[in-house]
Design an enzyme around this catalytic site. Structure first.
Site, PDB file in Angstrom:
ATOM      1  N   TYR A  48       0.833  -1.202   0.000  1.00 31.65           N
ATOM      2  CA  TYR A  48       0.000   0.000   0.000  1.00 31.65           C
ATOM      3  C   TYR A  48       0.869   1.254   0.000  1.00 31.65           C
ATOM      4  O   TYR A  48       0.368   2.364  -0.171  1.00 31.65           O
ATOM      5  CB  TYR A  48      -0.910   0.062   1.231  1.00 31.65           C
ATOM      6  CG  TYR A  48      -1.945  -1.027   1.346  1.00 31.65           C
ATOM      7  CD1 TYR A  48      -2.146  -1.972   0.334  1.00 31.65           C
ATOM      8  CD2 TYR A  48      -2.739  -1.131   2.483  1.00 31.65           C
ATOM      9  CE1 TYR A  48      -3.096  -2.974   0.464  1.00 31.65           C
ATOM     10  CE2 TYR A  48      -3.688  -2.128   2.625  1.00 31.65           C
ATOM     11  CZ  TYR A  48      -3.860  -3.055   1.618  1.00 31.65           C
ATOM     12  OH  TYR A  48      -4.794  -4.044   1.764  1.00 31.65           O
ATOM     13  N   HIS A  89      -0.277 -12.370   2.983  1.00 37.65           N
ATOM     14  CA  HIS A  89      -1.213 -11.680   2.094  1.00 37.65           C
ATOM     15  C   HIS A  89      -1.882 -12.619   1.085  1.00 37.65           C
ATOM     16  O   HIS A  89      -3.096 -12.558   0.897  1.00 37.65           O
ATOM     17  CB  HIS A  89      -0.489 -10.552   1.362  1.00 37.65           C
ATOM     18  CG  HIS A  89      -1.402  -9.488   0.865  1.00 37.65           C
ATOM     19  ND1 HIS A  89      -0.954  -8.339   0.270  1.00 37.65           N
ATOM     20  CD2 HIS A  89      -2.764  -9.375   0.884  1.00 37.65           C
ATOM     21  CE1 HIS A  89      -1.976  -7.566  -0.054  1.00 37.65           C
ATOM     22  NE2 HIS A  89      -3.092  -8.181   0.297  1.00 37.65           N
TER      23      HIS A  89
END
Length: 284
Positions: A52, A110
């Site tokens: 991110y 993830h």
């Protein structure tokens, strides 16, 4: 999964609030203030990830907040490029240093990247990092039943949470049920779909239900997840939307409305970017 008045009680005894803040797309100096505003509104879990590109401002918001560190839960994720045990263990330490934190409250793998076959090693690294106090609660993201069973069988440690894609166009009830069988709390990513692909907030049925309850479409979707026992982490930088999202669990959708929202499911065609965890691989 057990629910208390404070939030969801995980299989390791930890407690998560009913709603957290997703931070994808929240970055830069302005992003720090947006996260601080969320904390002031009552958010207590902030979800980030290395890819991110905002770990720095999340850490800065924690330091600037008047809240004690122990009241702010920071959740982050291990990228697919670091699934080898040694790489994973070092990456966790480096990520903490980048954020200026001593520990993560929650940390996930993830994506499983199953064709590489290294996610078990990554899980072992998370287990050991937890033992050393670098992480309080460990979990996974986008894991299918066979991935879950493999890591549990190899380590004897069951993830506390599994973050999966879930929104009205892809309700993913199959994984909600699979997680529940194993005592794992389901987290929902992209609960509102994605505006440039399939913005469920504009769905006429959702809007009609929202009007009847005098709520926003976003509040209806967050509540739909909450009533299904799913932890939701909607992303918003807008103060009004942040306030609406966190105030979404104080009413009850009827069983008929829950079924109506479920009926909007489009199966595999409903995925926001067609990311099947058995096929999709993340290397960033």
């Amino acid at each position: 999964m057990t629910v208390s008045h404070n939030g969801f009680i995980l299989n390791d005894g930890s407690v998560l609030p009913f709603v957290g803040l997703g931070t994808i797309g929240i970055d830069g100096n302005q992003g720090t203030f947006e996260i601080l505003n969320a904390l002031n509104l009552g958010y207590r879990l902030i979800d980030t990830s290395t890819n991110y590109n905002n770990e720095g401002i999340v850490g800065e918001a924690v330091r600037r907040s008047a809240l004690p560190r122990e009241e702010i839960l920071i959740s982050a994720k291990l990228p697919g490029s670091h699934h080898e045990y040694d790489k994973a263990f070092i990456f966790i330490q480096e990520s903490l240093r980048r954020m200026g934190l001593e520990y993560f409250d929650k940390y996930l793998i993830h994506w499983p990247n199953p064709k590489d076959g290294k996610y078990v090693d990554a899980w072992k690294a998370l287990v050991d990092a937890q033992k050393q106090g670098l992480i309080r609660t460990i979990g996974v993201s986008n894991f299918e039943p066979e991935h879950l069973d493999n890591i549990i069988e190899e380590t004897g440690v069951t993830p506390a949470t599994n973050q999966v894609e879930r929104h009205p166009y892809f309700h993913n009830n199959r994984m909600v049920e699979e997680n529940e069988k194993r005592g794992i709390l389901t987290e929902a990513w992209s609960p509102f779909g994605r505006g440039y692909l399939n913005d469920v907030l504009e769905n006429a049925t959702i809007k009609e239900i929202a009007d009847r309850y005098d709520k926003t479409p976003a509040q209806i979707i967050v509540n739909w997840n909450y009533q299904a026992g799913v932890f939701t982490i909607p992303k918003s930088s807008n103060p009004m939307h942040q306030k609406d999202n966190i105030n979404s669990t104080n009413f009850e959708l009827s069983p008929e409305d829950m079924k109506t929202i479920d009926s909007l499911d489009k199966g595999e065609d409903g995925r926001v970017e067609g990311q099947d965890p058995n096929e999709y691989h993340e290397y960033v």
